[in-house]
Write a protein that holds these residues in place. Structure first.
Motif, PDB file in Angstrom:
ATOM      1  N   ARG A   1       0.831  -1.191   0.000  1.00  0.00           N
ATOM      2  CA  ARG A   1       0.000   0.000   0.000  1.00  0.00           C
ATOM      3  C   ARG A   1       0.870   1.246   0.000  1.00  0.00           C
ATOM      4  O   ARG A   1       2.073   1.164   0.237  1.00  0.00           O
ATOM      5  N   GLY A   2       0.225   2.385  -0.266  1.00  0.00           N
ATOM      6  CA  GLY A   2       0.964   3.635  -0.315  1.00  0.00           C
ATOM      7  C   GLY A   2       2.078   3.565  -1.332  1.00  0.00           C
ATOM      8  O   GLY A   2       1.946   2.935  -2.383  1.00  0.00           O
ATOM      9  N   LEU A   3       3.186   4.184  -0.991  1.00  0.00           N
ATOM     10  CA  LEU A   3       4.315   4.207  -1.916  1.00  0.00           C
ATOM     11  C   LEU A   3       4.913   2.812  -2.104  1.00  0.00           C
ATOM     12  O   LEU A   3       5.644   2.579  -3.061  1.00  0.00           O
TER      13      LEU A   3
ATOM     14  N   SER B   1       3.193   0.261  -2.810  1.00  0.00           N
ATOM     15  CA  SER B   1       2.358  -0.491  -3.746  1.00  0.00           C
ATOM     16  C   SER B   1       3.228  -0.951  -4.907  1.00  0.00           C
ATOM     17  O   SER B   1       4.022  -0.193  -5.439  1.00  0.00           O
TER      18      SER B   1
END
Lengths: 677, 249
Positions: free
Chosen positions: B172-174, B176
């Motif tokens: 998730r987030g960066l 991902s």
């Protein structure tokens, strides 16, 4: 009376045997998978719950467990890995036998959580985030665990320990080093207080009498829905959508197989009131869900319980089970309730008083335990007589049951469509709208999602009628709001106040003095300065999901900004570009300010990125993530200005230091090899 | 015969639409270009890249996911939206490792072409320089995550068109990142085949076809020289998307 402490691990929840780690026996993995499959079935949407079961058993999800799931369910290995890597509480490599996570909200930090974490790490000889070489323990931070009124707090193997101080930390380190199982740790460590500081329309009435449901049986869905409409009840999760309208949409949709979901993924930093509602008012919340199901015609219900509140699971399961036994859940609700009443069975708390003992609103979970016996029996008899006599239903009996679905550490799952994705076993990524969940939600079925507090309020409105809620609040915000108050105040805890209450009034109630700022509605909410204390808590001025964090004059607000910016980087789902990348750019610029290297250009840059996130992000998380930054830039510019290195532009790195390697390679260190500073 | 449900206005131009179409669908059907990356007409709307952001009723929405409705006033080619798109494109560029002059896909890359179209001249933000994996285990394809922009076209194509679920986004987030469904996680051990739609739908150089003797076409290695590739000659607004689907047999 048997004393039950909801927060404490009862049995079998201590660390697993050393032989199980780091390479658990295949037979044991198979056993855990089989047990989970037997309990939850083989539908692919249960995969997240199976992964959580594996995580709980082994402190990670073993590859053999994933393989077993892909063989038994219609899921791929990649889908399992995608979920494991998404949810913060799932891991592909073992955590420590004691997995300790310190809550890292700003309110924890203000009470010294970072220092305490350092102390614990030093005592245990462990680096944050990295399991100790012997596999005994891992220590890390986690997003707000919803214990801000009794912070600093941590989770150990999923169980909450509150009111941390240095003594407690030293003792915890000793307990870990001597391998004391969790169930033999001091039980008061696991005490979670309700801290209801002020009760209003909803909280002052703890009695369980299912009168809202009786109203449904007596008057029918249309009449009860009309009362909810009359009450003007709006969703308590923050967005404030009219509850009756949502229910009516769902009731009127022609599609079958509707679903009712209680959003108990209370993840907004600084909010914890749903924890108290689920602890002390679970019956009312579930009554509200059942009422809703009866009105909209749903047969299936879920409580999406955030992983941080896993300690409430057994308590909630017990409440559900008791309600099933009373015919208030399951088949033919209404019919069986009437049968139960006719045959003289009591309806209410009597069957398992122990479970609920000591969790009245104003009591500490432990100390109140002995006091509730009389109260319980009174309630039971009141309730029985209250319901007797309403035996002729207008609407027919209905089937409805509720399953609890655990979250696993993802703030985004508090957003209703991400929550639905998570219910389907997927990564919690928000869906596009339309379609709205009420049309096509869980498995494309009409799905009604409401907050814990909304269901509770709906149950009481069904009982007392719409005008009752309107007796308090404002025209646009009827009734009361239950708030979670924390930070720099004498009496943190849960406050129920009428909508329209000013920030100043609430500050007086909670004993806050020399206030610098108030953060309303959590990290994604509004930052108020001391000039704005006459603003009112209401949808038309300051809409709030319930968080209310107070910052005294002594606080450096940039620390709040740094904390929130880091939080949003950690919690962005990563789906859309503005939030995934913009959040990181913002955090880096804020750190640049904090390190004294920023310039006025950087502040302008932060505004620009924040504005982009607000406008172009896919969902509410990205839209609101820059709020704290944009508002502090506007209202507290000095927290940035005083730290600027230059009024123009300064690079993010030290140019001269960056040349060090070139100097080393060329063997030069003369003044010509340095940049003039 | 298609039923025209109504019309809306896009930058003042009347656009007809059929029931169920999004703003993007209707605009493309009317040969009006709205910059986009994650959108592909053969796939379900996604809305993740946000490059197709337009302004409707005073707020920004992604045109690829917003249903067209009669009478809508849509702004697209305004200075403010152009600036917004440029900033989003810059974010995509600094997030990954995009080295256009050295990339096999240059001139046939939709990210590069959209950036040119929108007038992006420099990356602006600090580069993240992430460490990302290169997977050359497949006989026909190379997966270079340095260039992946997480548009999930391959994820959707493999799941919905090829019925294979070869790709997924994890983390998730960066963090991902694209992952491959195979026992080893490597593309060579997956069920992906050269004939899969997912193999040909990447808008950037993340999924590259290996060049082999006899291969022809604009997307095969350096067979078409730099300077003569589709977006070298004309703007993406006229050429359209080069990530085409395999001919239905």
């Amino acid at each position: 009376m048997h004393q039950v402490i909801p927060g404490a691990p009862a049995t079998g929840l201590g660390p697993a045997a050393p032989s199980d780690r780091p390479d658990p026996a295949p037979a044991r993995i198979a056993q855990v998978v089989e047990r989970s499959l037997a309990r939850l079935g083989r539908r692919p949407e249960q995969v997240l719950q199976h992964l959580i079961a594996l995580q709980q058993a082994f402190s990670f999800v073993p590859e053999a467990g994933i393989r077993a799931l892909t063989e038994r369910l219609d899921v791929t290995r990649a889908q399992c890995l995608a979920a494991i890597d998404f949810y913060a509480f799932l891991h592909r490599t073992p955590r420590g036998q004691y997995n300790i996570l310190l809550s890292d909200n700003i309110t924890d930090r203000m009470l010294g959580s970072q220092r305490l974490m350092q102390l614990l790490c030093e005592r245990l000889g462990v680096d944050p985030g990295v399991p100790r070489a012997d596999g005994r323990v891992s220590v890390d931070v986690t997003s707000c665990t919803g214990m801000c009124d009794q912070a600093p707090a941590l989770l150990v193997n999923g169980f909450a320990i509150t009111r941390l101080d240095e003594d407690r930390m030293r003792h915890i380190a000793a307990l870990v080093d001597t391998r004391v199982p969790l169930q033999h740790w001091p039980q008061d460590y696991f005490a979670v207080s309700n801290h209801v500081q002020r009760s209003g329309l909803l909280l002052r009435d703890l009695e369980v009498r299912d009168a809202g449901l009786s109203a449904l049986f007596e008057r029918g869905g249309d009449a009860v829905l009309a009362e909810i409409e009359r009450s003007g009840l709006r969703g308590r999760g923050g967005a404030g959508f009219t509850t009756a309208l949502k229910w009516r949409f769902c009731r009127e949709t022609g599609q079958p197989q509707k679903v009712v979901v209680c959003n108990a993924d209370e993840g907004e930093p600084g909010t914890f009131k749903d924890r108290v509602l689920l602890t002390a008012y679970a019956d009312l919340v579930i009554e509200g869900m059942t009422l809703c199901a009866g009105i909209v015609g749903a047969r299936e219900g879920f409580i999406y319980l955030r992983g941080e509140y896993r300690y409430l699971l057994e308590h909630l399961e017990a409440v559900l089970q008791r309600r099933r036994e009373l015919g208030l859940l399951g088949k033919q609700i209404g019919a069986s309730a009437r049968t139960a009443l006719r045959s003289g069975l009591s309806v209410g708390r009597g069957t398992d008083a122990g479970i609920n003992a000591g969790i009245g609103p104003d009591m500490d979970v432990i100390s109140g335990a002995a006091q509730t016996g009389d109260q319980t029996s009174n309630q039971t008899s009141n309730q029985t007589s209250a319901v007797r006599g309403r035996l002729d239903a207008v609407d027919g009996p209905f089937d409805f049951d509720i399953q609890i679905h655990l979250g696993a550490g993802a703030y985004i799952c508090g957003e209703e469509s991400a929550l639905i994705e998570s219910l389907e076993g997927k990564r919690g990524v928000t869906r596009k709208r339309p379609p709205f969940p009420v049309t096509a939600g869980y498995l494309n079925r009409p799905t009604l999602v409401n907050n814990v507090e909304t269901f509770l309020a709906a149950a009481r409105v069904a009982e007392h009628g719409g005008y009752w809620l309107r007796s308090e609040g404002t025209d646009l915000s009827a009734g009361s709001k239950i708030l979670s108050v924390s930070g720099d105040c004498a009496l943190p805890g849960v406050y129920e106040v009428p909508f329209g209450t000013s920030v100043r009034e609430l500050l007086d109630l909670c004993g806050a003095q020399s206030v610098q700022a108030v953060q309303v509605s959590g990290a994604a909410g509004s930052t108020l300065s001391a000039e704005e204390l006459d603003r009112v808590l209401a949808f038309e001025d300051l809409p709030t999901a319930g968080a209310f964090m107070v910052f005294g004059q002594q606080r450096d607000l940039l620390e709040m900004v740094r904390n929130f910016a880091g939080f949003f980087v950690h919690e962005s789902c990563g789906f859309c570009t503005p939030c995934r990348v913009g959040g990181v750019l913002l955090r880096d610029l804020i750190e640049k300010v904090a390190s004294g290297r920023a310039s006025a250009h950087d502040l302008e840059e932060m505004r620009r990125i924040g504005d982009l996130m607000r406008r172009a992000s896919h969902c509410g998380l990205g839209h609101t993530a820059p709020n704290h930054l944009l508002q502090t830039l506007e209202k507290f510019p000095w927290i940035y200005q005083t730290r600027l290195a230059s009024a123009e532009y300064t690079p993010a790195f030290d140019l001269d230091a960056a040349l060090a390697e070139a100097r080393r390679l060329s063997g030069r260190d003369d003044p010509g090899a340095h940049l003039a500073s | 015969m298609a039923i025209v449900e109504g019309r809306f206005r896009l930058d003042g131009v009347e656009i007809p639409f059929q029931p169920g179409q999004t703003i993007m669908d209707a605009a493309l059907a009317a040969a009006v270009y709205i910059p986009h990356l994650c959108h592909h007409p053969a796939l379900l709307p996604h809305g993740s890249c946000r490059v197709c952001v337009v302004r409707v009723n005073g707020r920004e929405v992604s045109s690829c996911t917003t249903p067209a409705t009669a009478g809508l006033e849509v702004e697209s080619e305004t200075e403010a939206l152009r600036a917004l798109r440029v900033a989003i494109l810059q974010m995509l560029f600094v997030e990954g490792n995009h080295v256009c002059p050295a990339c096999e896909r240059t001139g046939a890359c939709e990210l590069q072409a959209v950036a040119y179209h929108c007038g992006m001249l420099e990356p602006h933000f600090t580069h993240f320089f992430p460490r990302r994996e290169l997977d050359a285990s497949h006989p026909d394809l190379v997966l270079d995550l340095n260039r992946c922009i997480l548009c999930e076209r391959c994820v959707r194509a493999s799941r919905d068109l090829d019925r294979k679920r070869v790709f997924a986004v994890a983390g998730r987030g960066l963090d991902s990142h694209l992952i491959v469904d195979s026992p080893t996680g490597r593309l060579g051990d997956s069920r992906l085949e050269l004939t899969d739609q997912a193999a040909h739908i990447c808008p950037v150089g993340a999924i590259l076809l290996r060049q082999r003797a006899g291969d022809v076409g604009e997307r095969h290695g350096f067979r078409v020289p730099i300077g003569e590739r589709p977006y070298d000659r004309e703007s993406i607004s006229r050429v359209g998307d080069v990530a085409t689907l395999v001919e239905e047999s």
